[in-house]
Design a protein around this motif. Structure first.
Motif, short mmCIF file in Angstrom:
data_model
loop_
_atom_site.label_atom_id
_atom_site.label_comp_id
_atom_site.label_asym_id
_atom_site.label_seq_id
_atom_site.Cartn_x
_atom_site.Cartn_y
_atom_site.Cartn_z
N LEU A 9 0.78 -1.30 0.00
CA LEU A 9 0.02 0.02 -0.07
C LEU A 9 0.87 1.36 -0.12
O LEU A 9 0.60 2.18 -0.64
N LEU A 10 1.94 1.21 0.96
CA LEU A 10 2.60 2.44 0.94
C LEU A 10 3.49 2.60 -0.10
O LEU A 10 3.86 3.66 -0.68
N ILE A 11 4.08 1.36 -0.89
CA ILE A 11 4.74 1.36 -2.21
C ILE A 11 3.78 2.29 -3.26
O ILE A 11 4.13 2.90 -4.03
N GLY A 12 2.62 1.93 -3.18
CA GLY A 12 1.40 2.50 -4.13
C GLY A 12 1.41 4.07 -3.77
O GLY A 12 1.28 4.69 -4.70
N LEU A 13 1.37 4.31 -2.46
CA LEU A 13 1.13 5.74 -2.23
C LEU A 13 2.16 6.68 -2.36
O LEU A 13 2.39 7.81 -2.81
N LEU B 284 -12.59 -2.06 -7.26
CA LEU B 284 -11.40 -1.45 -6.27
C LEU B 284 -11.81 -1.63 -5.16
O LEU B 284 -12.83 -0.72 -4.52
N LYS B 285 -11.13 -2.51 -4.11
CA LYS B 285 -11.66 -2.43 -2.71
C LYS B 285 -10.95 -1.34 -1.96
O LYS B 285 -9.78 -1.39 -2.05
N SER C 248 -5.75 -4.24 -5.67
CA SER C 248 -6.43 -2.92 -5.63
C SER C 248 -5.91 -1.84 -4.80
O SER C 248 -6.02 -0.47 -5.13
N GLU C 249 -4.96 -2.21 -3.88
CA GLU C 249 -4.60 -1.18 -2.89
C GLU C 249 -3.41 -0.41 -3.51
O GLU C 249 -3.31 0.89 -3.55
N ILE C 250 -2.67 -1.22 -4.27
CA ILE C 250 -1.60 -0.51 -5.32
C ILE C 250 -2.15 0.28 -6.28
O ILE C 250 -1.86 1.63 -6.39
#
Length: 317
Positions: free
Chosen positions: A36-40, A92-93, A236-238
């Motif tokens: 998630l943090l990689i995505g953000l 997207l969840k 979906s988080e990414i």
């Protein structure tokens, strides 16, 4: 020749962002940062690097309207078409508390932008301008955002398994592709700014319009490709983290840096676009907080919204 160089520039931007994201993401995994943090952060900043390069180069070249138009157009493209198409492929969840905090942060950035460019209405000045002081405000808010993200990363680090790929060869390879990707992004960005501005002048288009359309869509292609690939892989988080993180990065860092380089004059037409960006961000917030998912119906609504917006700005010019 101008059109050919524009295509080459976009190709370098997209491929450069791909290399940059892959290299930086691998380094982040070795450092035990969550997906998630990689995505953000890493993925979002990597896919936003074309917008950053184009807007900063445009400011340096004196094409200030392209800078603002590019950021606003890219953010609208991200919220509508990128989220819409991604949700159509795979709903997207929105499970993470972090994402539900990041979307309001995006809304805050858009609202602050709207206030800072309203110099005529709020302060009685002769023109609306994004000044160096405004740029410092954006960068200060961005620093607060980054502190928050790093605190989340530090608190969650123990939950991430250790990667068994921290050999020197892996580090060297990842750093190499990250640097090569960044170089391709910078060179591609220079080609896009120079040639898209020439095309705009020859077709009688305003700098603001070319920033909102040609440049915005071109520089947002990495977000589109990255989010679609993440959705296909059911990450979906990414996907959503990438979109939300990119929009925060675009407004706070990109506009902050560009206006710090040179004050950016504001075309009066852009107020409608920024107002629409605020409304669309609120809609995305509602979608994400109701059923904690953005499904095919919401995706269809957002994709159609972008098509209507594109028709509107072309007719407006």
């Amino acid at each position: 020749m101008t059109y050919l160089l524009l295509v080459v520039g976009f190709a370098l931007l997209i491929k450069g962002a791909d290399w940059f994201v892959d290299g930086a993401s691998s380094i982040a995994k070795i450092l035990r940062i969550s997906p998630l943090l990689i995505g953000l952060t890493i993925v979002a900043f990597g896919t936003s690097s074309p917008e950053a390069t184009v807007s900063i180069l445009a400011a340096l070249d004196g094409n200030a309207e392209v800078s603002l138009g590019n950021v606003i157009g890219s953010n609208i493209f991200n919220i509508t078409l990128v989220v819409g198409l991604t949700a159509l492929l795979n709903p997207l969840k929105v499970e993470s508390e972090t994402i539900r905090k990041e979307i309001p942060f995006t809304l805050l950035g858009s609202a602050v932008l709207l206030v800072l460019i309203s110099d005529i209405a709020l302060q009685g000045f002769s023109e609306n301008l994004l000044t160096r002081s405004d740029g410092l405000i954006f960068l200060l808010i961005f620093a607060v955002f980054m502190y928050y993200i790093f605190e989340v990363a530090r608190n969650n680090r123990d939950k991430i398994p250790v990667e068994e790929t921290s050999e020197k060869a892996t580090w060297g390879k990842n750093i190499f592709w990250t640097v090569i990707g960044l170089a391709a992004i910078i060179f591609g960005g220079e080609l896009v700014v120079r040639n898209s501005t020439e095309i705009a002048v020859s077709l009688g288009m305003s700098e603001t319009l070319v920033g909102l359309t040609i440049v915005a869509i071109g520089t947002s292609l990495p977000e589109l490709v990255t989010s679609i690939m993440a959705a296909v892989k059911k990450q979906s988080e990414i996907a959503l983290g990438n979109i939300v993180g990119s929009n925060i990065f675009n407004i706070l860092f990109v506009l902050g840096t560009a206006s710090l380089i040179t004050p950016l004059p504001v075309n009066s037409k852009i107020f409608v676009d920024i107002g629409l960006l605020v409304v669309l961000t609120v809609i995305l917030l509602v979608f994400s907080r109701t059923n904690f998912r953005i499904g095919k119906i919401e995706g269809t609504f957002l994709a159609i919204a972008y098509v209507l917006y594109l028709v509107f700005i072309i007719l407006r010019n």
